[in-house]
Design an enzyme around this catalytic site. Structure first.
Site, PDB file in Angstrom:
ATOM      1  N   CYS A 136       9.478  -5.288  -4.456  1.00  0.00           N
ATOM      2  CA  CYS A 136       8.474  -6.243  -4.916  1.00  0.00           C
ATOM      3  C   CYS A 136       9.207  -7.449  -5.485  1.00  0.00           C
ATOM      4  CB  CYS A 136       7.581  -5.610  -5.987  1.00  0.00           C
ATOM      5  SG  CYS A 136       6.344  -6.744  -6.663  1.00  0.00           S
TER       6      CYS A 136
ATOM      7  N   GLU B 249       3.675  -9.196  -0.477  1.00  0.00           N
ATOM      8  CA  GLU B 249       4.614  -8.468   0.370  1.00  0.00           C
ATOM      9  C   GLU B 249       4.592  -9.085   1.760  1.00  0.00           C
ATOM     10  OE1 GLU B 249       7.524  -7.109   0.809  1.00  0.00           O
ATOM     11  OE2 GLU B 249       6.915  -5.770  -0.828  1.00  0.00           O
TER      12      GLU B 249
END
Length: 247
Positions: free
Chosen positions: A2, A103
């Site tokens: 992340c 993402e």
């Protein structure tokens, strides 16, 4: 991993969920990137405390941060054993408030970014680790990393990893390092249920650090080929044994 997330909820909304004693004021952030200050919630003397920390954990034993790897994520499966994270797992667990995260999925046209957020539009708590690094001149800097886990079925179509999300009923156990041991919080680091999050494709403007506005989270149209490509490749990647990968 992340590498970008967002916190756009108001200070009052964040305080209401995490119930810390401070009354901080902070602006909405749509594109938080590594090395920037991030909001965290810790436990100190039995109370929840709000702290700003640098995103990128520096273990206390590091002598020269400029020559040390930037640790923005820690793998939940191995964090308790890694020298960089072991002490923090035992003594310095925190929560990182977030409205969602970004993402990227690989497609034939390139990497397509997705905005991933709670389906109910609320605030989520990402599991984090923190530590205080002291420079030779005596200055202290609090730093933090986000914990990641294997992606659930929904997110695995985009990426094979996702942040560890802690639910409100488990906040106390996660933060109470004095009484709750690492082995007892292992179940909390499992992937969140598949219907907890929603994901929409967004503009590649998020790739540029300088862009920090609400338009980053507006859904964009993608071709059918891009929307379905590489799902099988992501699934194969998720199935691989990659324990040597720190992130």
């Amino acid at each position: 991993m992340c590498g970008r997330f967002s916190l756009t909820a108001s200070p009052d909304e964040v305080k209401a969920l995490f119930d810390y004693i401070e009354m901080p004021n902070f602006p909405a952030r749509y594109n938080i990137v590594p090395t920037q200050p991030i909001a965290t919630v810790c436990r100190d003397s039995g109370q929840r405390r709000f702290r700003l920390m640098r995103w990128g954990l520096i273990p206390s034993w590091v002598k020269d941060p400029s020559s040390f790897t930037l640790l923005i994520n820690a793998r939940s499966e191995t964090a308790a054993d890694k020298p960089s994270f072991r002490a923090s797992m035992r003594h310095h667990r925190c929560l990182v408030p977030a409205s969602g995260f970004y993402e990227w999925r690989r497609t034939p046209e390139g990497k397509q970014p997705f905005w991933i957020a709670p389906a109910d539009g609320g605030i989520m708590a990402i599991a984090g680790l923190w530590n205080t690094w002291s420079d030779p001149d005596g200055g202290d800097m609090d730093t933090a990393a986000l914990l990641t886990t294997q992606a659930n079925a929904a997110i695995s179509e985009i990426h094979h990893r996702m942040p560890v999300i802690i639910k409100p009923e488990n906040f106390d156990d996660w933060l109470d390092t004095g009484n709750v041991m690492v082995k007892d919080v292992v179940p909390l680091m499992s992937p969140i249920e598949g219907d907890y999050l929603t994901a929409v494709p967004v503009s590649d403007r998020v790739n540029k650090v300088a862009n920090d506005d609400a338009d980053l989270q507006v859904k964009v149209a993608v071709s059918e080929a891009s929307a379905t490509s590489d799902t099988s490749r992501n699934s194969r990647k998720a199935a691989k044994t990659d324990q040597l990968d720190l992130f």
